[in-house]
Design an enzyme around this catalytic site. Sequence first.
Site, PDB file in Angstrom:
ATOM      1  N   GLU A 188      52.446  20.271  32.557  1.00 39.55           N
ATOM      2  CA  GLU A 188      51.653  19.704  31.450  1.00 39.55           C
ATOM      3  C   GLU A 188      51.575  20.687  30.274  1.00 39.55           C
ATOM      4  O   GLU A 188      51.789  20.322  29.129  1.00 39.55           O
ATOM      5  CB  GLU A 188      50.255  19.377  31.981  1.00 39.55           C
ATOM      6  N   ASP A 200      42.104  18.223  36.063  1.00 41.88           N
ATOM      7  CA  ASP A 200      42.705  16.966  36.528  1.00 41.88           C
ATOM      8  C   ASP A 200      43.568  17.210  37.766  1.00 41.88           C
ATOM      9  O   ASP A 200      43.439  16.532  38.784  1.00 41.88           O
ATOM     10  CB  ASP A 200      43.599  16.356  35.431  1.00 41.88           C
TER      11      ASP A 200
HETATM   12  C1  GLA Z   1      41.509  16.799  29.695  1.00 39.69           C
HETATM   13  C2  GLA Z   1      42.069  18.101  30.232  1.00 39.69           C
HETATM   14  C3  GLA Z   1      41.119  18.711  31.251  1.00 39.69           C
HETATM   15  C4  GLA Z   1      39.708  18.835  30.715  1.00 39.69           C
HETATM   16  C5  GLA Z   1      39.263  17.497  30.133  1.00 39.69           C
HETATM   17  C6  GLA Z   1      37.911  17.585  29.466  1.00 39.69           C
HETATM   18  O1  GLA Z   1      41.487  15.831  30.694  1.00 39.69           O
HETATM   19  O2  GLA Z   1      43.332  17.891  30.817  1.00 39.69           O
HETATM   20  O3  GLA Z   1      41.614  19.966  31.647  1.00 39.69           O
HETATM   21  O4  GLA Z   1      39.594  19.884  29.792  1.00 39.69           O
HETATM   22  O5  GLA Z   1      40.199  17.007  29.180  1.00 39.69           O
HETATM   23  O6  GLA Z   1      36.955  17.868  30.428  1.00 39.69           O
END
Ligand code: GLA
Length: 410
Positions: A188, A200
């Site tokens: 990513e 995530d």
């Molecule tokens: C996205 C990012 C996560 C996190 C969220 C906000 O999903 O991938 O790492 O920072 O935003 O909580």
Amino acid sequence: MPTPPHRDPVRWCAPWSMAEGEARARELFQRAFKSSPDTLRCAPGRVVLIGDHTDYAAGLSLPTVLPHRTFVAARARDDGRVRVTSAQASSVDGPTGVWEGTVADLAAASDMGWVSHVCGVLWALGERGFEPSGVDIAISSCVPIGTGLGSSAALQCAVALAVNDCWGLALDSPAGRVELAEAAIDAERRHVSVPTGGLDQYCVLQCPPGEAVLLDFATQPPAVTHQPLYFPDYGLRLLVIDTGMRADLRTTEYAERRRSCEVAASALGAANLREVFESPGWLRRVNQLEDPVMRARARHVVTEMHRVRLVNAELSGTAPAHERFMDIGKALFRSHASLDTDYGVSTEALKLAVDTSFAAGALGARQVGAGFGGSAIALVRKSEAADTAHAVDGAFLARGLTRPRFLTVP
Ligand code: GLA
């Protein structure tokens, strides 16, 4: 509760069963590659119960998984060729049909939409010393795409699990899953160039259904504590409201928020905002920051860490259940207000989803994920989930917004 202004059925997004998801991936594989897969794996979407925009500040987050999953059918090849196809290709950016390349092409395959997420994982595993030998991959998913529910992580993690099987990497253990999560994060960040904080991928690979995971990013990899969610036992459930609006500004705005956190921490003489949060008088310290925007951004992050601790403690607490769930609900509303007012990542649709859920009797509600679009959750009584969805749907229609889709957990 105001009378809903229409009678159209609400748009629910039901998850596939394991059998259905696997059958879809297997059939796609057989159609595309005229052979049978060696392995079938899946990974779920994720929804953050509480703790957004904290992971990159060495903070705390409490996400859980959706029953919606991405399914991957795969077969090892020994000729270095890579072929990938997805049932969802026509509805997302990237090639349709079958993408074909070789392991030597993986590094350059970083600007091809959904295919880059897949190639990114294979490339990242190669970078970590696991020699890619070629693979055929077919993907089919019921995770809503691009609306703050972890669809990229679900795709990357399902691919990581499948190639782990194909290439015999022996990484499907708790420690191995950390390695797979890190490969997905590298994909990513370094391949697709989206600056994720990691929550995530760690959630998707480590959280079983029916639980949340408390992720503590003070260490790298984050410490993981499993936290059972007792919502169904108390007649509650999470209603997920997918506004259908993509988080288009994510990359620039997200990077800007991260930067504010770093600058605020350094103005306070700390390595990160977690260090500030763990120090005496943390809120007073943050409120002393001179720049009003930086002060607000930092205040969201430290108060959100505080709310994560509170919700986690309430989930495992011994006070009467109604009291604990009311407190959890309040923390969700506060988190939303903080993301809106202090962090500036909300939208008209997300605010409407939260406000209408409140008016319909939700115990708590908040936007989830990076913001600037995406989804919200409402903690509702199971018996009121359909009415809440109907009220939100009606409110969107009345405001001329695209009708949302609804998911439930569990
Ligand atoms: C996205 C990012 C996560 C996190 C969220 C906000 O999903 O991938 O790492 O920072 O935003 O909580």
